[in-house]
Design an enzyme around this catalytic site. Structure first.
Site, PDB file in Angstrom:
ATOM      1  N   ASP A  71       3.079   6.033  -3.862  1.00  0.00           N
ATOM      2  CA  ASP A  71       2.373   5.860  -2.578  1.00  0.00           C
ATOM      3  C   ASP A  71       3.325   5.746  -1.400  1.00  0.00           C
ATOM      4  O   ASP A  71       3.019   5.096  -0.402  1.00  0.00           O
ATOM      5  CB  ASP A  71       1.468   4.604  -2.582  1.00  0.00           C
ATOM      6  CG  ASP A  71       0.512   4.612  -3.745  1.00  0.00           C
ATOM      7  OD1 ASP A  71      -0.003   5.684  -4.066  1.00  0.00           O
ATOM      8  OD2 ASP A  71       0.291   3.533  -4.338  1.00  0.00           O
ATOM      9  N   HIS A 100      -2.232  11.857  -3.634  1.00  0.00           N
ATOM     10  CA  HIS A 100      -1.406  12.095  -2.452  1.00  0.00           C
ATOM     11  C   HIS A 100      -2.363  12.302  -1.299  1.00  0.00           C
ATOM     12  O   HIS A 100      -3.280  13.105  -1.396  1.00  0.00           O
ATOM     13  CB  HIS A 100      -0.573  13.365  -2.613  1.00  0.00           C
ATOM     14  CG  HIS A 100       0.406  13.300  -3.730  1.00  0.00           C
ATOM     15  ND1 HIS A 100       1.525  12.531  -3.666  1.00  0.00           N
ATOM     16  CD2 HIS A 100       0.430  13.902  -4.924  1.00  0.00           C
ATOM     17  CE1 HIS A 100       2.202  12.669  -4.789  1.00  0.00           C
ATOM     18  NE2 HIS A 100       1.555  13.486  -5.576  1.00  0.00           N
TER      19      HIS A 100
HETATM   20  P1  GDP Z   1       1.927   9.531  -1.962  1.00  0.00           P
HETATM   21  O1  GDP Z   1       1.219   9.334  -3.263  1.00  0.00           O
HETATM   22  O2  GDP Z   1       3.369   9.191  -2.037  1.00  0.00           O
HETATM   23  O3  GDP Z   1       1.661  10.871  -1.376  1.00  0.00           O
HETATM   24  O4  GDP Z   1       1.322   8.455  -0.929  1.00  0.00           O
HETATM   25  P2  GDP Z   1      -0.210   8.130  -0.607  1.00  0.00           P
HETATM   26  O5  GDP Z   1      -0.841   9.294  -0.040  1.00  0.00           O
HETATM   27  O6  GDP Z   1      -0.864   7.501  -1.772  1.00  0.00           O
HETATM   28  O7  GDP Z   1      -0.040   6.935   0.437  1.00  0.00           O
HETATM   29  C1  GDP Z   1       0.527   7.074   1.658  1.00  0.00           C
HETATM   30  C2  GDP Z   1      -0.475   6.637   2.725  1.00  0.00           C
HETATM   31  O8  GDP Z   1       0.196   6.489   3.936  1.00  0.00           O
HETATM   32  C3  GDP Z   1      -1.550   7.677   3.003  1.00  0.00           C
HETATM   33  O9  GDP Z   1      -2.709   7.034   3.437  1.00  0.00           O
HETATM   34  C4  GDP Z   1      -0.946   8.508   4.138  1.00  0.00           C
HETATM   35  O10 GDP Z   1      -1.895   9.174   4.956  1.00  0.00           O
HETATM   36  C5  GDP Z   1      -0.264   7.432   4.901  1.00  0.00           C
HETATM   37  N1  GDP Z   1       0.932   7.851   5.619  1.00  0.00           N
HETATM   38  C6  GDP Z   1       1.941   8.678   5.234  1.00  0.00           C
HETATM   39  N2  GDP Z   1       2.919   8.681   6.150  1.00  0.00           N
HETATM   40  C7  GDP Z   1       2.524   7.816   7.132  1.00  0.00           C
HETATM   41  C8  GDP Z   1       3.127   7.352   8.325  1.00  0.00           C
HETATM   42  O11 GDP Z   1       4.242   7.707   8.688  1.00  0.00           O
HETATM   43  N3  GDP Z   1       2.419   6.445   9.057  1.00  0.00           N
HETATM   44  C9  GDP Z   1       1.181   5.984   8.690  1.00  0.00           C
HETATM   45  N4  GDP Z   1       0.586   5.095   9.463  1.00  0.00           N
HETATM   46  N5  GDP Z   1       0.603   6.382   7.552  1.00  0.00           N
HETATM   47  C10 GDP Z   1       1.266   7.285   6.787  1.00  0.00           C
END
Ligand code: GDP
Length: 433
Positions: A12, A40
């Site tokens: 995440d 993701h």
């Molecule tokens: P992954 O599994 O590594 O792709 O991560 P996830 O999607 O599960 O979790 C990351 C969360 O953070 C998601 O809700 C994204 O939309 C959000 N996100 C990613 N980058 C940023 C950022 O730079 N700022 C904010 N506020 N949210 C972000």
């Protein structure tokens, strides 16, 4: 040019967003391990999507998306994800599925659920997607490869082999209904028909793409802490989460990867049970959880509230090292703008000794965080595109983390959208594209 985008922590970290952003410059995005057990999240002109198995390049019409041989392939879920995307206006993605990928069966999911029920309070916090039973079967050599779905003789032989094994567990240990030959054959035929338009030799496809100089992104799921060898065993996932496995799970040679981008969040979060030294609780945690990510820290697949904590330098330095990170992407930095002071866990105290080395699980259980506090910047930073335009305290925070994890932070994400990215040109290696 092959780049791996992987998690330095518990998952995440925002890998989906980084892959979606980098897909602008990529030809192919490959998922090479894991299955539908984690999500993701990507946000772009079509809306917000929680992808589970599909690679995060699916919203780019010019990108080809590959599910490699290392993936746990839940065929009906993949089909549902495609239908959902198309129904929300995304052009039908270009998708290729490895004919060597193995298939998640409905009994894998049942066995996962029944085992979690049996373990009760001692459960692994599995997402009950069938991942552990699936990988157990793969390595016990009783799984089904996509290519085998097209040969009824192989299927009949395999069913004969596995039926008594599965039924002994289902009816004996779990006291549930038995599987039948007809039921399994019908399920396998259904999967064969669904996967047929996508199945091919993706390793050859990727080899040719490499030779033609195409840009390939390998997209990792979860992060170093969840790796079955190097993570917080046994609270890990069942397939390797490290970039090193990217070549195996995609069918590329080990020397193919040019760049490893380890993604790490500006604070910490984890879903499910397991050691998490810099975890915080109570009101402090609730505030961070609700402000975190894009609309709060809740699992993309399960909706479960994520455990949260401050940045853990010890875990992240280890996480980046094991990934072989050449670059680090620091994400979700915008969320920390509300804090007067930002605690960072810079070492662990174990039995009275301070250490910056990440220990094995039995010692990790005893670790207590050693905190340092950095001044906050107390203002929004979304919309900023140049590193120099970030507030001074914000840059100091980035540079503090960079110096402690020992790897250049070349990208900073300051919002969930594709365009919310700051490239730190001064830190990007000359020889890397
Ligand atoms: P992954 O599994 O590594 O792709 O991560 P996830 O999607 O599960 O979790 C990351 C969360 O953070 C998601 O809700 C994204 O939309 C959000 N996100 C990613 N980058 C940023 C950022 O730079 N700022 C904010 N506020 N949210 C972000």
């Amino acid at each position: 040019m092959v780049q791996a985008v992987v998690g330095a922590n518990w998952g995440d970290e925002g890998k989906g967003k980084i892959v979606d952003t980098l897909s602008d410059r990529a030809d192919i995005v490959v998922r090479y391990q894991g299955g539908a057990n984690a999500g993701h999240t990507i946000v772009n002109q079509y809306g917000k999507f929680a992808l589970h198995t599909l690679p995060s390049g699916v919203c780019h019409p010019d990108v080809s998306n590959v599910l490699g041989n290392g993936v746990a392939l839940n065929i009906p879920l993949v089909m549902k994800e495609i239908t959902d995307l198309v129904s929300r206006g995304v052009p039908e993605p270009k998708l290729l599925i490895s004919d060597r990928a193995q298939v998640v069966m409905s009994y894998h999911i049942l066995l996962d659920q029944y085992e979690e029920e049996r373990l009760g309070g001692k459960s692994f916090g599995s997402t009950k997607s069938g991942i552990a039973p699936f990988f157990s079967d793969k390595y016990a050599k009783i799984g089904f490869q996509v290519s085998e779905l097209f040969d009824d003789e192989i299927l009949a032989d395999r069913i004969e082999h596995i039926l008594p094994l599965k039924n002994a567990l289902l009816t004996g240990l779990y006291q549930k209904e038995a599987l039948t030959v007809e039921g399994l054959m019908e399920e396998l035929h259904r999967y064969r028909d669904l996967v047929a338009p996508y199945a091919c030799d993706t390793a050859s496809y990727l080899e040719n793409a490499c030779r033609e100089g195409k840009t390939i992104l390998l997209e990792g799921q979860l992060g170093t802490m969840k790796d079955p060898d190097h993570g917080i065993y046994p609270m890990v996932t069942s397939s390797p989460t490290l970039a090193g496995y990217g070549t195996i799970g995609a069918g590329l040679p080990p020397y193919a990867i040019d760049k490893v981008i380890a993604v790490t969040k500006a604070y910490s979060s984890a879903v499910g049970a397991g050691e998490f030294v810099s975890e915080i609780f109570g009101e402090e945690a609730e505030t961070l959880r609700n402000r975190g990510g894009d609309g709060g820290e809740y699992g993309a697949t399960t909706g479960r509230p994520r455990r949260v904590g401050w940045y853990d330098v010890v875990a992240s330095r280890y996480g980046c090292r094991l990934q072989g990170a050449t670059d680090v992407a620091l994400t979700v930095l915008d969320v920390l703008g509300y804090l007067d002071e930002i605690p960072v866990c810079t070492a662990y105290e174990i039995d009275g000794t301070i250490s910056t080395d990440f220990p094995t699980t039995p010692r990790l259980k005893k670790a207590k965080p050693v905190w340092e506090k950095l001044p906050g910047w107390k203002c929004p930073i979304r919309g900023i595109r140049n590193y120099e335009d970030l507030p001074e305290n914000c840059r100091s925070y980035v540079e503090f983390i960079e110096s402690r994890i020992g790897c250049p932070i070349t990208m900073i994400s300051n919002g969930p959208g594709r365009e919310d990215i700051i490239y730190r040109e001064s830190r990007i290696r000359e020889d890397a594209v």
